[in-house]
Write a protein that holds these residues in place. Structure first.
Motif, PDB file in Angstrom:
ATOM      1  N   PHE A  45       0.836  -1.206   0.000  1.00 57.35           N
ATOM      2  CA  PHE A  45       0.000   0.000   0.000  1.00 57.35           C
ATOM      3  C   PHE A  45       0.868   1.252   0.000  1.00 57.35           C
ATOM      4  CE2 PHE A  45      -2.237   3.431   2.124  1.00 57.35           C
ATOM      5  CZ  PHE A  45      -3.452   3.441   1.457  1.00 57.35           C
ATOM      6  N   GLN A  46       1.919   1.247   0.825  1.00 55.07           N
ATOM      7  CA  GLN A  46       2.796   2.415   0.900  1.00 55.07           C
ATOM      8  C   GLN A  46       3.472   2.693  -0.440  1.00 55.07           C
ATOM      9  OE1 GLN A  46       2.236   4.364   3.468  1.00 55.07           O
ATOM     10  NE2 GLN A  46       4.015   4.107   4.813  1.00 55.07           N
ATOM     11  N   LYS A  47       3.865   1.622  -1.135  1.00 55.08           N
ATOM     12  CA  LYS A  47       4.553   1.811  -2.405  1.00 55.08           C
ATOM     13  C   LYS A  47       3.604   2.283  -3.496  1.00 55.08           C
ATOM     14  CE  LYS A  47       8.388  -1.368  -1.649  1.00 55.08           C
ATOM     15  NZ  LYS A  47       9.112  -2.571  -2.126  1.00 55.08           N
ATOM     16  N   LEU A  48       2.396   1.793  -3.460  1.00 55.62           N
ATOM     17  CA  LEU A  48       1.426   2.166  -4.483  1.00 55.62           C
ATOM     18  C   LEU A  48       0.742   3.496  -4.186  1.00 55.62           C
ATOM     19  CD1 LEU A  48      -0.194  -1.330  -5.113  1.00 55.62           C
ATOM     20  CD2 LEU A  48       1.320  -0.089  -6.663  1.00 55.62           C
ATOM     21  N   HIS A  49       0.646   3.851  -2.894  1.00 52.77           N
ATOM     22  CA  HIS A  49      -0.056   5.076  -2.496  1.00 52.77           C
ATOM     23  C   HIS A  49       0.792   5.844  -1.472  1.00 52.77           C
ATOM     24  CE1 HIS A  49      -3.592   3.418  -4.504  1.00 52.77           C
ATOM     25  NE2 HIS A  49      -3.400   2.299  -3.826  1.00 52.77           N
ATOM     26  N   PRO A  50       1.921   6.370  -1.880  1.00 54.18           N
ATOM     27  CA  PRO A  50       2.779   7.097  -0.933  1.00 54.18           C
ATOM     28  C   PRO A  50       2.165   8.425  -0.521  1.00 54.18           C
ATOM     29  CG  PRO A  50       3.610   7.333  -3.171  1.00 54.18           C
ATOM     30  CD  PRO A  50       2.475   6.352  -3.246  1.00 54.18           C
ATOM     31  N   THR A  52       0.012   9.288   1.876  1.00 56.96           N
ATOM     32  CA  THR A  52      -1.355   9.435   2.355  1.00 56.96           C
ATOM     33  C   THR A  52      -1.347   9.850   3.822  1.00 56.96           C
ATOM     34  OG1 THR A  52      -1.622   7.161   3.144  1.00 56.96           O
ATOM     35  CG2 THR A  52      -2.021   7.571   0.795  1.00 56.96           C
ATOM     36  N   SER A  55       0.262   7.375   6.226  1.00 54.58           N
ATOM     37  CA  SER A  55       1.651   6.953   6.039  1.00 54.58           C
ATOM     38  C   SER A  55       2.436   6.865   7.341  1.00 54.58           C
ATOM     39  CB  SER A  55       2.354   7.898   5.058  1.00 54.58           C
ATOM     40  OG  SER A  55       1.824   7.757   3.762  1.00 54.58           O
ATOM     41  N   SER A 237      11.127   5.494  -8.004  1.00 54.12           N
ATOM     42  CA  SER A 237       9.903   6.192  -8.406  1.00 54.12           C
ATOM     43  C   SER A 237       9.640   6.026  -9.901  1.00 54.12           C
ATOM     44  CB  SER A 237      10.019   7.685  -8.079  1.00 54.12           C
ATOM     45  OG  SER A 237      11.131   8.248  -8.747  1.00 54.12           O
TER      46      SER A 237
END
Length: 260
Positions: A45-50, A52, A55, A237
């Protein structure tokens, strides 16, 4: 992370366990498997949605989970698996959790110890074979006879998650040959000894394990070892990251592979 509920009392209550079959059932415990699954999901989740609003909370959770996984690693480098047979299964989850945060056999002592534990137990036929006796005795027990395709797949995926193939690919080559040699003409793999367990003493056969895990392991072997895929760094990235995911461990094509 536990299974059904948070740990609410003390292990000493197991003395009043009324079951004759199930072990460690009075209190729920935290397990390497459950913790690893949460770690890899949150890492994905962190990699796909940094960036947020979650976090910072996720990072705190991941730090605590990593500390737990490192703390429960056994001196020989393994983890005890509570939901599969046994140390092979638990070590796959332990390594995968640490690898999702960037740990590899080249840069992390805990992962190196885990890889050594597995490689030292690889059998002459190229596979791994662990007996259900490991679960009840809490000590690694070799399976009599041939190796086990499911154990072999778990060990392969642990080594692949650790990037062990960049250190020494020979154990993975041997394991892949064993899995391919074990496949039947129908495409099926043979149903072998029990590979599932719960509550320490209750063994269970999951019939599809014999196909799911060898296919999974051979697929990763093909991409990572034969095709030269490399794991993306946590800081990457680039747009081409995260197209392949194994337990939230992300990989990108190497520059050489991309040029083909």
């Amino acid at each position: 992370m536990a299974t059904y509920e948070n740990t609410r009392s003390f292990h000493a209550l197991e003395i009043i366990n009324p079951a004759e079959t199930f072990g460690d059932i009075v209190v729920d415990y935290s397990y390497v498997e459950c913790t690893s699954a949460c770690v890899t999901a949150l890492t994905a989740f962190q990699k796909l949605h940094p960036g947020t609003k979650l976090s910072s909370r996720i990072k705190s959770c991941l730090d605590k989970a990593e500390s737990f996984i490192r703390r429960i690693q056994r001196p020989d480098g393994s983890w005890y698996g509570s939901w599969g047979v046994c140390f092979t299964y638990g070590t796959w989850f332990g390594v995968t959790a640490l690898a999702s945060g960037g740990a590899t056999a080249a840069n992390d002592e805990s992962v190196r110890k885990a890889c050594s534990f597995l490689v030292e137990r690889q059998r002459l036929d190229g596979g791994w074979g662990e007996s259900y006796l490991s679960c009840q005795d809490k000590a690694y027990s070799q399976l009599e006879g041939d190796s086990h395709v499911v154990n072999t797949a778990w060990a392969m995926m642990a080594l692949l998650a650790a990037d062990y193939h960049t250190v020494d690919p020979k154990p993975l080559h041997k394991a892949a040959v064993y899995l391919m040699r074990s496949q039947q003409e129908s495409g099926d793999w043979p149903q072998q000894h029990i590979s599932g367990v719960f509550n320490r003493n209750c063994m269970i056969t999951y019939a599809n394990y014999r196909n799911i895990f060898p296919i999974w392991a051979l697929g990763l072997y093909r991409r990572l070892v034969l095709q030269g895929m490399t794991r993306a760094s946590s800081s990457s990235s680039t747009d081409d990251q995260a197209w392949m995911c194994c337990m939230s461990d992300f990989f990108v094509a190497s520059a050489q592979q991309q040029q083909r």
